[in-house]
Design a protein around this motif. Structure first.
Motif, PDB file in Angstrom:
ATOM      1  N   MET A 160     -35.623  -0.069  71.982  1.00 48.50           N
ATOM      2  CA  MET A 160     -34.991  -0.781  70.895  1.00 48.50           C
ATOM      3  C   MET A 160     -35.135  -2.274  71.175  1.00 48.50           C
ATOM      4  SD  MET A 160     -31.031  -0.814  69.538  1.00 48.50           S
ATOM      5  CE  MET A 160     -30.516   0.079  70.914  1.00 48.50           C
ATOM      6  N   ARG A 161     -35.401  -3.046  70.160  1.00 50.27           N
ATOM      7  CA  ARG A 161     -35.511  -4.486  70.278  1.00 50.27           C
ATOM      8  C   ARG A 161     -34.553  -5.138  69.296  1.00 50.27           C
ATOM      9  NH1 ARG A 161     -42.042  -5.271  70.408  1.00 50.27           N
ATOM     10  NH2 ARG A 161     -42.440  -3.357  71.489  1.00 50.27           N
ATOM     11  N   ALA A 162     -34.113  -6.329  69.653  1.00 49.35           N
ATOM     12  CA  ALA A 162     -33.223  -7.059  68.756  1.00 49.35           C
ATOM     13  C   ALA A 162     -33.485  -8.545  68.909  1.00 49.35           C
ATOM     14  CB  ALA A 162     -31.771  -6.758  69.077  1.00 49.35           C
ATOM     15  N   LEU A 163     -33.429  -9.257  67.809  1.00 48.63           N
ATOM     16  CA  LEU A 163     -33.516 -10.697  67.842  1.00 48.63           C
ATOM     17  C   LEU A 163     -32.088 -11.224  67.929  1.00 48.63           C
ATOM     18  CD1 LEU A 163     -35.115 -13.309  67.654  1.00 48.63           C
ATOM     19  CD2 LEU A 163     -34.995 -13.108  65.166  1.00 48.63           C
ATOM     20  N   VAL A 164     -31.800 -11.945  69.009  1.00 44.91           N
ATOM     21  CA  VAL A 164     -30.444 -12.423  69.264  1.00 44.91           C
ATOM     22  C   VAL A 164     -30.451 -13.939  69.273  1.00 44.91           C
ATOM     23  CG1 VAL A 164     -28.548 -12.425  70.911  1.00 44.91           C
ATOM     24  CG2 VAL A 164     -29.966 -10.381  70.657  1.00 44.91           C
ATOM     25  N   GLU A 165     -29.543 -14.537  68.543  1.00 46.40           N
ATOM     26  CA  GLU A 165     -29.370 -15.985  68.587  1.00 46.40           C
ATOM     27  C   GLU A 165     -28.226 -16.261  69.556  1.00 46.40           C
ATOM     28  OE1 GLU A 165     -29.190 -18.036  64.846  1.00 46.40           O
ATOM     29  OE2 GLU A 165     -30.553 -16.580  63.924  1.00 46.40           O
ATOM     30  N   TRP A 166     -28.589 -16.707  70.759  1.00 49.04           N
ATOM     31  CA  TRP A 166     -27.611 -16.907  71.816  1.00 49.04           C
ATOM     32  C   TRP A 166     -26.874 -18.228  71.662  1.00 49.04           C
ATOM     33  CZ3 TRP A 166     -26.164 -13.198  74.994  1.00 49.04           C
ATOM     34  CH2 TRP A 166     -27.005 -12.117  75.173  1.00 49.04           C
ATOM     35  N   THR A 167     -25.591 -18.176  71.894  1.00 52.75           N
ATOM     36  CA  THR A 167     -24.802 -19.396  72.012  1.00 52.75           C
ATOM     37  C   THR A 167     -24.799 -19.790  73.481  1.00 52.75           C
ATOM     38  OG1 THR A 167     -22.743 -18.204  72.433  1.00 52.75           O
ATOM     39  CG2 THR A 167     -23.291 -18.685  70.108  1.00 52.75           C
ATOM     40  N   GLU A 168     -24.391 -21.007  73.765  1.00 55.53           N
ATOM     41  CA  GLU A 168     -24.282 -21.435  75.166  1.00 55.53           C
ATOM     42  C   GLU A 168     -23.305 -20.530  75.918  1.00 55.53           C
ATOM     43  OE1 GLU A 168     -26.070 -23.675  76.906  1.00 55.53           O
ATOM     44  OE2 GLU A 168     -27.260 -23.858  75.085  1.00 55.53           O
ATOM     45  N   PHE A 169     -22.227 -20.131  75.231  1.00 54.45           N
ATOM     46  CA  PHE A 169     -21.239 -19.247  75.842  1.00 54.45           C
ATOM     47  C   PHE A 169     -21.868 -17.899  76.211  1.00 54.45           C
ATOM     48  CE2 PHE A 169     -17.944 -15.964  75.445  1.00 54.45           C
ATOM     49  CZ  PHE A 169     -17.055 -16.400  76.413  1.00 54.45           C
ATOM     50  N   GLY A 170     -22.713 -17.352  75.341  1.00 55.46           N
ATOM     51  CA  GLY A 170     -23.369 -16.081  75.612  1.00 55.46           C
ATOM     52  C   GLY A 170     -24.338 -16.172  76.774  1.00 55.46           C
ATOM     53  N   ILE A 171     -25.124 -17.239  76.808  1.00 54.20           N
ATOM     54  CA  ILE A 171     -26.067 -17.428  77.908  1.00 54.20           C
ATOM     55  C   ILE A 171     -25.306 -17.536  79.228  1.00 54.20           C
ATOM     56  CG2 ILE A 171     -27.756 -19.033  78.900  1.00 54.20           C
ATOM     57  CD1 ILE A 171     -28.511 -19.752  75.960  1.00 54.20           C
ATOM     58  N   GLU A 172     -24.216 -18.299  79.225  1.00 52.15           N
ATOM     59  CA  GLU A 172     -23.405 -18.463  80.433  1.00 52.15           C
ATOM     60  C   GLU A 172     -22.773 -17.134  80.850  1.00 52.15           C
ATOM     61  OE1 GLU A 172     -19.709 -19.014  82.615  1.00 52.15           O
ATOM     62  OE2 GLU A 172     -19.704 -18.662  80.464  1.00 52.15           O
ATOM     63  N   ALA A 173     -22.375 -16.314  79.879  1.00 56.56           N
ATOM     64  CA  ALA A 173     -21.758 -15.025  80.201  1.00 56.56           C
ATOM     65  C   ALA A 173     -22.726 -14.108  80.939  1.00 56.56           C
ATOM     66  CB  ALA A 173     -21.255 -14.348  78.924  1.00 56.56           C
ATOM     67  N   VAL A 174     -23.979 -14.127  80.526  1.00 58.73           N
ATOM     68  CA  VAL A 174     -24.980 -13.289  81.184  1.00 58.73           C
ATOM     69  C   VAL A 174     -25.359 -13.886  82.532  1.00 58.73           C
ATOM     70  CG1 VAL A 174     -27.338 -12.379  81.045  1.00 58.73           C
ATOM     71  CG2 VAL A 174     -25.871 -12.356  79.022  1.00 58.73           C
ATOM     72  N   LYS A 175     -25.636 -15.185  82.553  1.00 63.72           N
ATOM     73  CA  LYS A 175     -26.106 -15.818  83.785  1.00 63.72           C
ATOM     74  C   LYS A 175     -25.028 -15.942  84.852  1.00 63.72           C
ATOM     75  CE  LYS A 175     -29.863 -18.796  82.250  1.00 63.72           C
ATOM     76  NZ  LYS A 175     -30.291 -20.194  82.115  1.00 63.72           N
ATOM     77  N   GLU A 176     -23.847 -16.360  84.454  1.00 63.64           N
ATOM     78  CA  GLU A 176     -22.825 -16.723  85.434  1.00 63.64           C
ATOM     79  C   GLU A 176     -21.700 -15.704  85.592  1.00 63.64           C
ATOM     80  OE1 GLU A 176     -23.435 -19.432  87.174  1.00 63.64           O
ATOM     81  OE2 GLU A 176     -25.158 -19.967  85.935  1.00 63.64           O
TER      82      GLU A 176
END
Length: 157
Positions: free
Chosen positions: A1-17
């Motif tokens: 399954m693939r999805a196009l996701v528009e990440w917010t800074e908060f979302g990127i930080e949630a995954v990374k940090e």
């Protein structure tokens, strides 16, 4: 399954940090809508990231900046491997066609081997079929030009 996701800074930080590395999905194998009561077969109702999956031993998802987009893309490691393998096979198709055209022009095996090495290195940076075609066309033209110039300099014995 693939999805196009528009990440917010908060979302990127949630995954990374903060370790939100697992996908939790809600789905129905035979979804029935509330409005008309029709069934639609399998439907993904929602998905979210979590730090602890209910299903154990899931592969984590990661952010990838290799998409060329300004923001990272969420991609499963196995999907990344599959897509990379497919892209390499696709680029190899262009290289093999180039080598066949050059072989038909009766160029030496040494020339073909050199063009193959150059082509493999150059095609690694191509991201579209159009780029690969243009590169192979340019390689073919330059190889023929150089071979003809060399043949004019070195008389046949």
């Amino acid at each position: 399954m693939r999805a196009l996701v528009e990440w917010t800074e908060f979302g990127i930080e949630a995954v990374k940090e903060r370790g939100f590395q697992y996908l939790s999905a809600e789905y129905s194998e035979n979804y029935q809508d509330n409005e008309q009561g029709r069934t639609h077969g399998p439907v993904l109702l929602g998905a979210g990231l979590t730090v602890r999956p209910v299903i154990k031993r899931l592969d984590p998802v990661t952010l990838s900046c290799d998409s060329g987009a300004d923001t990272p893309v969420l991609i499963h490691p196995e999907l990344a491997r599959t897509l990379l393998s497919e892209a390499q096979a696709n680029m190899n198709k262009y290289l093999q066609a180039l080598l066949a055209r050059l072989k038909a022009k009766q160029l030496s095996q040494q020339v073909l081997d050199t063009v193959k090495q150059l082509g493999e290195a150059a095609l690694a940076s191509c991201t579209t079929d159009a780029d690969a075609e243009a590169l192979c066309t340019q390689l073919e033209e330059q190889t023929v030009t150089l071979s003809e110039a060399l043949a004019a300099l070195v008389p046949l014995r």
